[in-house]
Each structure stands twice: as structure tokens, then as C-alpha cells.
Motif scaffolding. Structure first.
Motif, PDB file in Angstrom:
ATOM      1  N   GLN A 537     -19.326  13.928  -5.784  1.00  0.00           N
ATOM      2  CA  GLN A 537     -18.567  12.876  -6.463  1.00  0.00           C
ATOM      3  C   GLN A 537     -17.059  13.136  -6.448  1.00  0.00           C
ATOM      4  N   LEU A 538     -16.562  13.730  -5.352  1.00  0.00           N
ATOM      5  CA  LEU A 538     -15.127  13.943  -5.233  1.00  0.00           C
ATOM      6  C   LEU A 538     -14.417  12.618  -4.974  1.00  0.00           C
ATOM      7  N   ILE A 539     -13.156  12.561  -5.373  1.00  0.00           N
ATOM      8  CA  ILE A 539     -12.397  11.320  -5.265  1.00  0.00           C
ATOM      9  C   ILE A 539     -12.043  11.025  -3.810  1.00  0.00           C
ATOM     10  N   LYS A 540     -12.167   9.768  -3.427  1.00  0.00           N
ATOM     11  CA  LYS A 540     -11.733   9.291  -2.117  1.00  0.00           C
ATOM     12  C   LYS A 540     -10.582   8.311  -2.325  1.00  0.00           C
ATOM     13  N   THR A 541      -9.568   8.389  -1.435  1.00  0.00           N
ATOM     14  CA  THR A 541      -8.365   7.577  -1.599  1.00  0.00           C
ATOM     15  C   THR A 541      -7.980   6.893  -0.294  1.00  0.00           C
ATOM     16  N   TYR A 542      -7.047   5.961  -0.402  1.00  0.00           N
ATOM     17  CA  TYR A 542      -6.388   5.375   0.767  1.00  0.00           C
ATOM     18  C   TYR A 542      -4.898   5.302   0.464  1.00  0.00           C
ATOM     19  N   SER A 543      -4.073   5.157   1.499  1.00  0.00           N
ATOM     20  CA  SER A 543      -2.619   5.174   1.339  1.00  0.00           C
ATOM     21  C   SER A 543      -2.080   3.768   1.127  1.00  0.00           C
ATOM     22  N   ILE A 544      -1.084   3.679   0.212  1.00  0.00           N
ATOM     23  CA  ILE A 544      -0.328   2.438   0.060  1.00  0.00           C
ATOM     24  C   ILE A 544       1.143   2.789   0.222  1.00  0.00           C
ATOM     25  N   LEU A 545       1.958   1.799   0.592  1.00  0.00           N
ATOM     26  CA  LEU A 545       3.372   2.021   0.904  1.00  0.00           C
ATOM     27  C   LEU A 545       4.234   1.181  -0.034  1.00  0.00           C
ATOM     28  N   PRO A 546       4.502   1.678  -1.241  1.00  0.00           N
ATOM     29  CA  PRO A 546       5.258   0.871  -2.192  1.00  0.00           C
ATOM     30  C   PRO A 546       6.760   0.948  -2.002  1.00  0.00           C
ATOM     31  N   ASN A 600      -7.985  11.460   1.258  1.00  0.00           N
ATOM     32  CA  ASN A 600      -7.903  10.581   2.434  1.00  0.00           C
ATOM     33  C   ASN A 600      -8.494  11.194   3.695  1.00  0.00           C
ATOM     34  N   TYR A 601      -9.282  12.286   3.571  1.00  0.00           N
ATOM     35  CA  TYR A 601      -9.905  12.884   4.759  1.00  0.00           C
ATOM     36  C   TYR A 601     -10.852  11.868   5.407  1.00  0.00           C
ATOM     37  N   PRO A 602     -10.737  11.663   6.723  1.00  0.00           N
ATOM     38  CA  PRO A 602     -11.632  10.699   7.375  1.00  0.00           C
ATOM     39  C   PRO A 602     -13.050  11.231   7.539  1.00  0.00           C
ATOM     40  N   VAL A 603     -13.192  12.559   7.657  1.00  0.00           N
ATOM     41  CA  VAL A 603     -14.498  13.208   7.779  1.00  0.00           C
ATOM     42  C   VAL A 603     -14.434  14.513   6.988  1.00  0.00           C
ATOM     43  N   ILE A 645      -2.767  12.603   8.468  1.00  0.00           N
ATOM     44  CA  ILE A 645      -3.781  11.564   8.248  1.00  0.00           C
ATOM     45  C   ILE A 645      -3.078  10.261   7.881  1.00  0.00           C
ATOM     46  N   ALA A 646      -3.451   9.202   8.542  1.00  0.00           N
ATOM     47  CA  ALA A 646      -2.850   7.889   8.308  1.00  0.00           C
ATOM     48  C   ALA A 646      -3.937   6.885   7.924  1.00  0.00           C
ATOM     49  N   THR A 647      -3.484   5.733   7.427  1.00  0.00           N
ATOM     50  CA  THR A 647      -4.401   4.664   7.020  1.00  0.00           C
ATOM     51  C   THR A 647      -4.072   3.407   7.806  1.00  0.00           C
ATOM     52  N   GLU A 648      -5.107   2.733   8.312  1.00  0.00           N
ATOM     53  CA  GLU A 648      -4.917   1.449   8.976  1.00  0.00           C
ATOM     54  C   GLU A 648      -5.964   0.463   8.478  1.00  0.00           C
ATOM     55  N   LEU A 649      -5.671  -0.803   8.623  1.00  0.00           N
ATOM     56  CA  LEU A 649      -6.591  -1.848   8.186  1.00  0.00           C
ATOM     57  C   LEU A 649      -7.480  -2.279   9.345  1.00  0.00           C
ATOM     58  N   LYS A 650      -8.784  -2.251   9.119  1.00  0.00           N
ATOM     59  CA  LYS A 650      -9.764  -2.719  10.093  1.00  0.00           C
ATOM     60  C   LYS A 650     -10.707  -3.680   9.395  1.00  0.00           C
ATOM     61  N   ASN A 651     -10.685  -4.928   9.865  1.00  0.00           N
ATOM     62  CA  ASN A 651     -11.524  -5.964   9.259  1.00  0.00           C
ATOM     63  C   ASN A 651     -11.259  -6.088   7.765  1.00  0.00           C
ATOM     64  N   GLY A 652      -9.983  -5.935   7.401  1.00  0.00           N
ATOM     65  CA  GLY A 652      -9.602  -6.105   6.010  1.00  0.00           C
ATOM     66  C   GLY A 652      -9.845  -4.896   5.131  1.00  0.00           C
ATOM     67  N   GLU A 653     -10.335  -3.788   5.705  1.00  0.00           N
ATOM     68  CA  GLU A 653     -10.592  -2.580   4.933  1.00  0.00           C
ATOM     69  C   GLU A 653      -9.673  -1.447   5.385  1.00  0.00           C
ATOM     70  N   ALA A 654      -9.261  -0.626   4.397  1.00  0.00           N
ATOM     71  CA  ALA A 654      -8.416   0.527   4.695  1.00  0.00           C
ATOM     72  C   ALA A 654      -9.270   1.641   5.285  1.00  0.00           C
ATOM     73  N   VAL A 655      -8.884   2.129   6.464  1.00  0.00           N
ATOM     74  CA  VAL A 655      -9.624   3.184   7.152  1.00  0.00           C
ATOM     75  C   VAL A 655      -8.669   4.344   7.433  1.00  0.00           C
ATOM     76  N   ASN A 656      -9.072   5.546   7.055  1.00  0.00           N
ATOM     77  CA  ASN A 656      -8.272   6.740   7.303  1.00  0.00           C
ATOM     78  C   ASN A 656      -8.643   7.355   8.647  1.00  0.00           C
ATOM     79  N   TYR A 657      -7.663   7.911   9.343  1.00  0.00           N
ATOM     80  CA  TYR A 657      -7.932   8.588  10.608  1.00  0.00           C
ATOM     81  C   TYR A 657      -6.903   9.704  10.808  1.00  0.00           C
ATOM     82  N   THR A 658      -7.258  10.702  11.636  1.00  0.00           N
ATOM     83  CA  THR A 658      -6.397  11.853  11.891  1.00  0.00           C
ATOM     84  C   THR A 658      -5.598  11.628  13.168  1.00  0.00           C
ATOM     85  N   ARG A 659      -4.258  11.673  13.036  1.00  0.00           N
ATOM     86  CA  ARG A 659      -3.393  11.498  14.205  1.00  0.00           C
ATOM     87  C   ARG A 659      -3.023  12.845  14.829  1.00  0.00           C
ATOM     88  N   ASN A 660      -2.724  13.826  13.974  1.00  0.00           N
ATOM     89  CA  ASN A 660      -2.336  15.153  14.451  1.00  0.00           C
ATOM     90  C   ASN A 660      -3.039  16.205  13.600  1.00  0.00           C
TER      91      ASN A 660
END
Length: 748
Positions: A537-546, A600-603, A645-660
Motif C-alpha cells: 500500500q505504498l503511495i503512487k504519484t504523478y507529476s504536475i507542473l504548476p 512515480n516509479y514506472p516499475v 522519471i517523467a510523466t506523459e499523458l496517454k489516452n487521458g491518463e498520466a503515465v510515468n516512464y524512465t528517460r535516463n
């Protein structure tokens, strides 16, 4: 004939007298669990007759006593036995089977996962204030000194205790039982905040890297329990001076020695050292701070004890870095921080009961201002303002069952009220965590004891409750060897900094399994510990850019679908002046295998704060004829992983992925410090002086803590220490009390 009659009468009288005082033999055997016990004292009560058992438990003695008597069997490690016997004209055989004497001194202590410094009898008694002050590289900070113990990771870019694969927020620090919500000073990203509490304030501590008591909660990984000093021995005054800070204080003890009060004040400024050393960090505003504290302690006529401690701290700094975004040359961040802490505690014994009541109030404000600079023109100002008010109240009632068994229980309230203002994100977070707990220490014998407890919590914000059982068992294998096992469930609310919008959340959960083997002898200790932690039950997050600047991302809670594990082995060895004269040293090794899918870990990944291998060594040598202490410390840690780790929108959902991603270079640091204790003033003067020279990272290793990445991930910059090698010079003076001999004897 008359003479002959006198002789016969005298003979009869002599025989009668001899018979009346003839010696009767009393013998037997004394055993414990069918084995003979030596050195048992056997005494015919109210006489001088008796004996001591031999190696097989046998005894015998003679007595001229007659009639009904009592015979006693005594031994320091066994319960006394008293038996009634009737002495006539025949020898007596009497045996006894003893029961073990339950003793606080001899009883085994449950210690799985913990290192205690308040009890000097135990081999794991480590971090006294002198231990901390004389550990090179610790800078007199409790949490820095803990990084030289097994289980604690060396994470230089962030404050906090990173314990066995856990984040800094998953460990909590308590003072006299009450939670400290702002133990560390405010800082800017990439630079760790410092301990705000004076090490000399505390007389002892218990550091638990897992499986801690049910009296404490809201920590998935570990807890540090600090115990403040009581009344001082006598009044004193002290001050310190260095190129970095000035400080002064006093402690006043009442004439009847039933109360004391004191205060201290300090000011720090790093600008002078910037002109001497080459700093990696470009401080446009040199770090500076003003701090002070007050205390009051009072002993009541009925034996109760009140303690109050209050602290305030304000600090500021400004940092300039090369911008990773092509449209800007530099990025700037300025900090203004304010903190306050108050702690009030009371303890009182009522017959067989001991009452401990405590409360604390914490206030913390962090004002961060971000901006950019192009052609020496500042622009794009963004403000991140956070402030929090925290109230903690706790009461514990304890009752002794026997000499080594006790039961204790109580309740705790922890109220949080936080505000955050960051561009489009504005929030007010409120939560009241109500807790109840009960725990018992069970001493079955001097060789076997257990600790069983349960804690229940309710969070008003989550609208949920939990129940967390905990269990530990200790068994003495021999005079020097002890084994411990422990199991516990631990819950913690998601970090409030991630709660920036509506989300269905629950408590985070961890389970601890610990096995410990401990060898203890005078001056030496060896400790081996294996552990396994399971996270749910660890917390999962996504990035926002305020913010106006695209690299100002904040993480926002999504759900509790995260999970993970941490397992490892730890080894600790300490030899305190036993093998080498005037040399105290310890060595620690930690192996950690950990993976997590959280924030925000993708895996599932190895956490960026967890090193697989860590080795530390601390050596302290005092040269009495020179009154000089030489202290060394060394730390090696396998390179930690890092991720972009970055966040992108896919089909209206925030998805995290590793760039470097990659692995940092291995961490190495050798530190050295010198402590000189001269004789200043009159020989019998009550004063104490110590001069300190400390050099961190003597070899100048260029350690890297991590990497920052641009918005698109194409550029990066290393996160490094503010300075590779740092030299500290200072002098500390105390008047009213002479601690020179204590300092020498304790290897200052």
C-alpha cells in the motif's frame, strides 16, 4: 566405697552430658534442573552451623543442636529456600531443588533491531554525547553519527535517517516520548538540512532500525528515541567560538538541587569560509542562522519530575546554479526558514505504577523563491511557501509485575495542520491521528524474555483505522551469547506533501522480520543481524507542473497501489580500549537488497537512496600525556542507482516512464578530527576547555549524490556536496564544572 560411688556418679553424668551434646551429621545435595550447584550457602538458622556445596552440589556439616530448626539454602542467582527439620539422635539427609532468581541485572534484554545508549551495561550501548562529538565526520550531529552504524544509508543530498531501504520520512524522532515534527532545519533542494537540537541536551538514546516498541508509531522503517538530561550536577556557563559560529549558554542549579534552568544562543555564518575554500555550490546568499533554546526542570516533593524545553531557529541562504533549460543561463533559489519547538513532560511514581505524560508543539515555515537569470536579469519568479503546526500529546502508565516483567499502556494524539501555496496548487491539510497501545515485558527467566505489544490508530483525514501487533523474543545461549527474534506490523499515513488533490488513500504498511545474534563481553561486542521487510500500500504519484518554469514539478498522490521489499545482513564489531590501550574502534558492514514500486516509479526499481554495500570504520585514540584525542572515520558505499522519471499523458491518463538511468560512482570519505584538552587556569579550577580541528573528506574524493535533468531529459548536472573537503576549527569553554578527567576517560 564412698569414693567408688562418686566415680560411678561422675561417669554417668559425663556420659549423659556427652549424649546430650553429641554431634549430628546433616548432609544432602542442592540441584537446579537436576544438576548440582556449587557455592550454595547452607545454614542452620539462628546458629553458626552450616556449610557450602562443592562442585557437584553436595554438602555436609555437624551440629549439636536438638529439636525443631530451620535450614536455609542461599545463592545470589537462585531464590532462597527455607526448610524445617527435627534434630534428634540420628543423622539427617536433606536435599533441595532451587529456582532461578529473576534479576534485572542478569536478565536477558530484548534488543532485536535496536541499539541503546542509555544503558551502559549493554554491549550495544553506543552513541553517548561524547561518542557523537568525537566521531570524525559527524559534525557533532546525532543523525550524522548514526550513519556509522549498520542499517543507516549515507545520503548526502537530503536530511533524515534512511534506514534499511526506507525513505527519510519513514523514520521518526522522539524526545522524551513525544514526536519531533521538525528535527531538521529548512534547506534548499540538493543540500541536506542540519540537526536543530543540541547533542548535549540528551543523556541517552535508543536507535531502532526495525521492530520497535508499540509505544511508537507512524514510521515504516525505524525510530530514534532521545532522552533529555535531568538536573545538571552543578551550575555552569559555556561558550564556543569558530570562524563559522558563536554560541553561549548557561545552566543554573537551585541551592536545594531540586530545580534548574538554562538557556543558550547561537549565530552561524558561512561567508568567511567561502573565501577560504573552493565551494562546489555558488551561494549568492551565504547560509546563516540564529538559534536559541531555554529549559526548566523541577523535582517535586513527592518524587515527580517536570521538564520543559523550548527551541527556535531561523535560517536563510541563496544558491545559484547553471540552468539546464536553454532559454535561461542560471537558476536561483532563495530560502527563508523559521522553526519552533516546545516539549513539556512529567513523570511520577505512584506505588507500583509509573506515569509518564508528555506533549510537544512544533512550528515550521519554509519560504522558497525560485527565479531564473539571463544576461544578469532576474525573471520568472515563483514562490513556494509552506508552513505547518503540529501538536503531539502522549500518556503512558506502567506497572511492574516483578523484577523483570512489566505492563504498560496509554494513548497518543498527533494533530497536523499544514498549508502550501505554490502557484496553482494551494492546500490546507489537516489530520488528527488518535492512537492507543499496550505492551508487556515478560521475563520467564534470566535467560528468556519476551516483549509483546499491539498498537491501534485512527486517521481523521483517511477516515480509516488499523491494528498493528508486535512481538520480540530474547534467549541467552551462554554467558556471552544472546539471540533475538522480532516481528511487527507498522503503518504510516502517506506523506502530506504528495496529497495535492482528491485521491482514495489508505495507510502505508510494512512488516518486519528480524533475527539477531549478539556476543557481549567487557569492552567488546559483536552483533550480527538479518532482516526482511515487506511493503504494501505504498503511495503512487504523478507529476504536475504548476510553476512558470517547466522544471518545477511536484508529485501528487494517485493511489496506494505501490509495494516493495528490503532484505539484508548487517555486522557490527566494537572494541573499546580492550585490545589496544587507549584505542576505541568499531567496524560496521551492511548488505541491502531492496526494490520498490512507489511514488512515480514506472516499475519496481532499486530505490535511488539505497546502496547495496556499505562499510564504515571509526577509530578513536587518546594520548593522555599530550591531552590530545585523534579520531578517524571512513565510509565506503557502493554507487546508488539514479533515475530520470517523467510523466506523459496517454489516452487521458498520466503515465510515468524512465528517460535516463544509471549508477553513481562509489562513495568514499575519510575524515579526521583532533581534540586538545589543555590545562588552563588554576589546577583545581572548575573549568573545561577543548580545541577542535576537524577535516572532512581528507583525500578530497569527488563524491556525487545524484543528477538533475532538464525538462526534456537531454541535459543533466551532478548533485555534489557544497564543498569536497571542509576544515572546521573551534574552541569550547565551560566554567563552573571541570570535565577534563571525564573527557580523557571517555576518549574525548
Amino acid at each position: 566405697m564412698k569414693t567408688q560411688g562418686h566415680k560411678i556418679f561422675f561417669l554417668i553424668a559425663l556420659i549423659t552430658f556427652a549424649l546430650g551434646y553429641s554431634q549430628i551429621k546433616i548432609s544432602g545435595k542442592v540441584t537446579y534442573k537436576n544438576k548440582g550447584i556449587s557455592e550454595v550457602n547452607i545454614t542452620l538458622k539462628d546458629t553458626y552451623d552450616g556449610a557450602t556445596t562443592d562442585a557437584q552440589g553436595n554438602f555436609s556439616f555437624e551440629t549439636s543442636e536438638k529439636g525443631s530448626h530451620k535450614i536455609t539454602f542461599t545463592h545470589p542467582k537462585y531464590e532462597d529456600i527455607e526448610k524445617e527439620i527435627g534434630i534428634e539422635n540420628q543423622d539427617i539427609i536433606i536435599n533441595a531443588d532451587l529456582k532461578e532468581q529473576i534479576s534485572e541485572i542478569d536478565a536477558v534484554v530484548v534488543s532485536a533491531g535496536s541499539i541503546e545508549a542509555s544503558d551502559r551495561k549493554r554491549a550495544t550501548a553506543l552513541l553517548s554525547p561524547l561518542d557523537i562529538y568525537t566521531t570524525a565526520g559527524a559534525d557533532g550531529q546525532i543523525t550524522s553519527a548514526l550513519t556509522y552504524l549498520p542499517g543507516v544509508q549515507k545520503v548526502g543530498e537530503s536530511e533524515g535517517l534512511f534506514i534499511r531501504g526506507g525513505t527519510a520520512s519513514e523514520s521518526k524522532i522522539f524526545m522524551d516520548g513525544s514526536l519531533i515534527n521538525n528535527y531538521f532545519s529548512n534547506s534548499v533542494p540538493g543540500i541536506a538540512g542540519r540537526d536543530q537540537f543540541n547533542t548535549s541536551l540528551f543523556k541517552g538514546n535508543i536507535f531502532s532500525s526495525g521492530g520497535y516498541s508499540a509505544l511508537y508509531g507512524q514510521a515504516l522503517s525505524g525510530a530514534l528515541m532521545l532522552e533529555s538530561v535531568d538536573l545538571p550536577d552543578q551550575s555552569s556557563y559555556n561558550f564556543g567560538v569558530s570562524p563559522i559560529f558563536l554560541s553561549g549558554g548557561f545552566q543554573k542549579l537551585g541551592e536545594q538541587k531540586n530545580y534548574s534552568y538554562g538557556a543558550s544562543l547561537g549565530y552561524s555564518l558561512l561567508s568567511l569560509m567561502q573565501n577560504v575554500f573552493h565551494f562546489n555550490t555558488d551561494f549568492i546568499d551565504a547560509p546563516q542562522g540564529l538559534n536559541g533554546d531555554v529549559n526548566f526542570r523541577f523535582k517535586t516533593k513527592s518524587g515527580g519530575f517536570f521538564k520543559y524545553y523550548g527551541m527556535f531557529n531561523s535560517n536563510k541562504m541563496g544558491v545559484k546554479t547553471e540552468s539546464l533549460e536553454p532559454e535561461y543561463e542560471f537558476g536561483l533559489v532563495r530560502l527563508k526558514g523559521k522553526t519552533m519547538y516546545h516539549n513539556l513532560s512529567f513523570r511520577q511514581k505512584f506505588g507500583k505504577y509509573l506515569l509518564n505524560v508528555g506533549g510537544s508543539y512544533s512550528y515550521n515555515q519554509s519560504d522558497l523563491n525560485f527565479s531564473t537569470e539571463t544576461n544578469e536579469i532576474e525573471d520568472n519568479h515563483t514562490k513556494l511557501l509552506t508552513d505547518g503546526n503540529y501538536v503531539n500529546f502522549k500518556t503512558v502508565l506502567e506497572r511492574k509485575i516483578n523484577r523483570i516483567s512489566a505492563v504498560r499502556g496509554g494513548f497518543e494524539l498527533n494533530n497536523t495542520n499544514e498549508n502550501l501555496n505554490f502557484e496553482t496548487v494551494q492546500k490546507n491539510y489537516k489530520d488528527l491521528i488518535s492512537s492507543a497501545f499496550i505492551e508487556t515485558d515478560l521475563g520467564f527467566s534470566n535467560a528468556l524474555s519476551a516483549k509483546i505489544g499491539v498498537r491501534a490508530e485512527n486517521s481523521s483525514y483517511l477516515g480509516k483505522s488499523n491494528i498493528a501487533p508486535r512481538f520480540a523474543l530474547a534467549y541467552r545461549l551462554s554467558d556471552k551469547w544472546t539471540t533475538n527474534i522480532a516481528y511487527g506490523i507498522f503503518y504510516q499515513n502517506p506523506e502530506s506533501k504528495y496529497i495535492n488533490g482528491p485521491a482514495a488513500l489508505d495507510f502505508q504498511k510494512s512488516q518486519h522480520y528480524i533475527f539477531q545474534l549478539l556476543k557481549s563481553s567487557e569492552g567488546r561486542s559483536l552483533r550480527f543481524e538479518a532482516f526482511y521487510k515487506k511493503y504494501d500500500q505504498l503511495i503512487k504519484t504523478y507529476s504536475i507542473l504548476p510553476g512558470k518554469q517547466q522544471n518545477q514539478q511536484i508529485q501528487t498522490a494517485l493511489n496506494n497501489d505501490g509495494y516493495g521489499y528490503a532484505k539484508g545482513l548487517e555486522l557490527f564489531w566494537r572494541d573499546n580500549k580492550k585490545t589496544f590501550k587507549n584505542i576505541d574502534y568499531w567496524v560496521t558492514y551492511s548488505f541491502l537488497d531492496s526494490k520498490r514500486d512507489f511514488i512515480n516509479y514506472p516499475v519496481s526499481l532499486k530505490p535511488g537512496f539505497a546502496a547495496e554495500h556499505t562499510l564504515s570504520a571509526v577509530v578513536k585514540r587518546f594520548i593522555p600525556e599530550w591531552k590530545l584525542g585523534v579520531n578517524l572515520s571512513y565510509t565506503y558505499a557502493k554507487g546508488r542507482p539514479y533515475y530520470d522519471i517523467a510523466t506523459e499523458l496517454k489516452n487521458g491518463e498520466a503515465v510515468n516512464y524512465t528517460r535516463n538511468e544509471g549508477r553513481l560512482k562509489d562513495y568514499n570519505a575519510l575524515n579526521i578530527s583532533f581534540n586538545y584538552v589543555p590545562s588552563i587556569g588554576k589546577k583545581d579550577a572548575k573549568s573545561f576547555t577543548v580545541f577542535v580541528l576537524s577535516i572532512s573528506n581528507v583525500l578530497g574524493s569527488k563524491n556525487v549524490y545524484g543528477y538533475n535533468f532538464s525538462t526534456n531529459g537531454s541535459r543533466s548536472s551532478a548533485v555534489v556536496p557544497p564543498v569536497n573537503t571542509f576544515v572546521f576549527v573551534g574552541a569550547f569553554f565551560s566554567f563552573g564544572v571541570d570535565k577534563t578527567e571525564d573527557a580523557i576517560n571517555n576518549n574525548l
